[in-house]
Write a protein that holds these residues in place. Sequence first.
Motif, mmCIF file in Angstrom:
data_model
loop_
_atom_site.group_PDB
_atom_site.id
_atom_site.type_symbol
_atom_site.label_atom_id
_atom_site.label_comp_id
_atom_site.label_asym_id
_atom_site.label_seq_id
_atom_site.Cartn_x
_atom_site.Cartn_y
_atom_site.Cartn_z
ATOM 1 N N ALA A 10 0.861 -1.180 0.000
ATOM 2 C CA ALA A 10 0.000 0.000 0.000
ATOM 3 C C ALA A 10 0.896 1.228 0.000
ATOM 4 C CB ALA A 10 -0.892 0.007 1.240
ATOM 5 N N ARG A 12 1.030 5.801 -0.545
ATOM 6 C CA ARG A 12 0.273 7.040 -0.646
ATOM 7 C C ARG A 12 1.228 8.220 -0.500
ATOM 8 N NH1 ARG A 12 -5.159 8.714 0.383
ATOM 9 N NH2 ARG A 12 -5.171 10.888 0.992
ATOM 10 N N ILE A 14 1.952 11.668 1.008
ATOM 11 C CA ILE A 14 1.510 12.481 2.136
ATOM 12 C C ILE A 14 2.565 13.548 2.393
ATOM 13 C CG2 ILE A 14 0.918 12.485 4.609
ATOM 14 C CD1 ILE A 14 0.191 9.478 4.264
ATOM 15 N N GLU A 17 5.785 13.390 0.254
ATOM 16 C CA GLU A 17 6.590 12.179 0.186
ATOM 17 C C GLU A 17 5.683 10.969 0.059
ATOM 18 O OE1 GLU A 17 9.142 12.207 3.607
ATOM 19 O OE2 GLU A 17 10.557 13.558 2.623
ATOM 20 N N TYR A 19 4.762 7.213 1.040
ATOM 21 C CA TYR A 19 4.943 6.223 2.104
ATOM 22 C C TYR A 19 4.468 4.877 1.575
ATOM 23 C CZ TYR A 19 5.595 10.278 5.031
ATOM 24 O OH TYR A 19 6.070 11.454 5.559
ATOM 25 N N VAL A 21 3.700 0.906 2.654
ATOM 26 C CA VAL A 21 3.508 -0.021 3.769
ATOM 27 C C VAL A 21 3.408 -1.440 3.218
ATOM 28 C CG1 VAL A 21 1.973 -0.746 5.636
ATOM 29 C CG2 VAL A 21 2.352 1.688 5.228
ATOM 30 N N ALA A 23 2.257 -4.573 4.606
ATOM 31 C CA ALA A 23 1.528 -5.052 5.788
ATOM 32 C C ALA A 23 1.978 -6.446 6.194
ATOM 33 C CB ALA A 23 0.027 -5.042 5.500
ATOM 34 N N CYS A 26 5.097 -6.028 8.040
ATOM 35 C CA CYS A 26 5.038 -4.987 9.078
ATOM 36 C C CYS A 26 6.135 -3.951 8.872
ATOM 37 C CB CYS A 26 5.174 -5.583 10.479
ATOM 38 S SG CYS A 26 3.829 -6.640 10.923
ATOM 39 N N MET A 28 7.380 -0.159 7.000
ATOM 40 C CA MET A 28 7.002 1.066 6.320
ATOM 41 C C MET A 28 8.259 1.762 5.811
ATOM 42 S SD MET A 28 4.795 4.387 7.525
ATOM 43 C CE MET A 28 6.126 5.386 8.167
ATOM 44 N N GLU A 30 9.642 5.390 3.633
ATOM 45 C CA GLU A 30 9.235 6.659 3.049
ATOM 46 C C GLU A 30 10.242 7.037 1.965
ATOM 47 O OE1 GLU A 30 9.651 6.495 6.465
ATOM 48 O OE2 GLU A 30 11.363 7.752 6.967
ATOM 49 N N LEU B 223 3.778 10.461 11.202
ATOM 50 C CA LEU B 223 3.111 9.337 10.529
ATOM 51 C C LEU B 223 3.727 8.007 10.955
ATOM 52 C CD1 LEU B 223 0.924 8.608 8.410
ATOM 53 C CD2 LEU B 223 2.777 8.466 6.762
ATOM 54 N N ARG B 235 -3.631 -8.006 8.278
ATOM 55 C CA ARG B 235 -2.392 -7.889 7.500
ATOM 56 C C ARG B 235 -2.660 -7.732 5.996
ATOM 57 N NH1 ARG B 235 -0.038 -5.764 10.528
ATOM 58 N NH2 ARG B 235 0.875 -6.567 12.416
ATOM 59 N N ALA B 236 -3.892 -7.501 5.629
ATOM 60 C CA ALA B 236 -4.209 -7.373 4.198
ATOM 61 C C ALA B 236 -3.733 -6.019 3.673
ATOM 62 C CB ALA B 236 -5.709 -7.510 3.994
ATOM 63 N N PRO B 237 -3.254 -5.968 2.425
ATOM 64 C CA PRO B 237 -2.808 -4.688 1.842
ATOM 65 C C PRO B 237 -3.895 -3.612 1.880
ATOM 66 C CG PRO B 237 -2.187 -6.519 0.428
ATOM 67 C CD PRO B 237 -3.047 -7.103 1.502
ATOM 68 N N ALA B 240 -3.740 -1.880 5.111
ATOM 69 C CA ALA B 240 -2.592 -0.964 5.176
ATOM 70 C C ALA B 240 -2.883 0.314 4.400
ATOM 71 C CB ALA B 240 -1.350 -1.658 4.628
ATOM 72 N N ALA B 241 -3.560 0.157 3.272
ATOM 73 C CA ALA B 241 -3.918 1.334 2.470
ATOM 74 C C ALA B 241 -4.876 2.239 3.239
ATOM 75 C CB ALA B 241 -4.546 0.896 1.148
ATOM 76 N N LEU B 244 -2.956 4.184 5.863
ATOM 77 C CA LEU B 244 -2.258 5.329 5.265
ATOM 78 C C LEU B 244 -3.232 6.467 4.967
ATOM 79 C CD1 LEU B 244 0.306 3.782 2.764
ATOM 80 C CD2 LEU B 244 0.811 5.276 4.684
ATOM 81 N N ALA B 248 -3.161 10.057 6.767
ATOM 82 C CA ALA B 248 -3.037 11.326 6.038
ATOM 83 C C ALA B 248 -4.132 12.294 6.475
ATOM 84 C CB ALA B 248 -3.122 11.071 4.537
#
Lengths: 87, 272
Positions: A10, A12, A14, A17, A19, A21, A23, A26, A28, A30, B223, B235-237, B240-241, B244, B248
């Motif tokens: 994932a 985005r 922000i 920058e 970021y 992730v 998941a 675990c 992250m 940037e 963040l 733990r699914a993407p 996580a999205a 985020l 934000a």
Amino acid sequence: MAYKIKKGLAFRRIAGEVYIVDAARCEMRELNGTASLIWEGLAAGRPVAAIAAGLMAEFEVPERTALADVAGFVKDLAAAGLVEAVK
Amino acid sequence: MALRPVARRPGRAAAGFGLKVAGQALNFESYQPGIISVLRRRYGAFTGKAAGGYRFSLTAAPGSQSPFRPAVAASGDRLEIGRGDFRAVIGPGRKAELTAAPSEQTLDAFLRSFLSFLLLRAGGFMLHSAGLVKNDRAYLFLGKSGAGKSTLSKLAAAAGLEVISDEINLVRPGSNGFRAYGSPFWGEMRADGRPGSWPLGGVFLLKKARRNRVSGCKPVEALRLLLRCAVNFDRAPASAALALENGAALLAGAAFRRLEFSKADGSFLELI
């Protein structure tokens, strides 16, 4: 060679920058401004040459430098398990 | 743990308990009144029924806490959450089944897992943090274990401020910005908490220090800690999205600063 972002990540933008992730792991990460542009280019499915052209326009750097920067960064992303080569 | 059918005795009434936390209504019904008593004892301060809430058919069954970390699997309109001592299946129409060991720890683990899932989808977070109310506004202090959440909370309580929770706080967007909600999840202070909600006045990155000081922080630092402090077992993407996206929005909607505080006294509260 073309690259694509691996499934399961994932990301985005922000505050300027990007970021990312992961998941499942675990983790992250940037990305700074330049790296963010390259990442977003990959996310849009652009080839390395087109991403480099974008950097040339944005930062007024020679083509050779832009291509080397993009290729180097994509190599780092692949080593980190964030992108994979498209066959 | 497998879901077991329970033989219902004809004519025997089911016991029920309704719970409302952070705007989420969960109604439980069981033919085993003992487990309803556990819920009532643990979450009595948050009793409440609301139309349209989740309806759990609850069955008590023994189980161990291993594996300890709950596993979450969402697929279409079906959600499964489970670990060694509980298993919940939430289906369409908010109809759900929960099989759980009849202990406060087990039911707490289930509720943390489920509510954190719901809050993320409501645009909010369940956050490892201390929360307090000052001048009718809520302030959250993000920190993992050892950051000083309980110390800060005890000092705030001693100074006469209301503590929302010293361990887990619940935030979600309202019609006029983010709000913090009363939390039944506590750490060292072991209080019950109370229902309520307050507009979010700000979020602080917490650090123990010799002197009190408030300073700015970079979005990346905020963040990073926000996501580290977010309770999320999924733990699914896609989850996580969402984290985020919500992060934000929270960064844009609330002032994030860093608080260094001395545990000597509550004088740092003047800086809030």
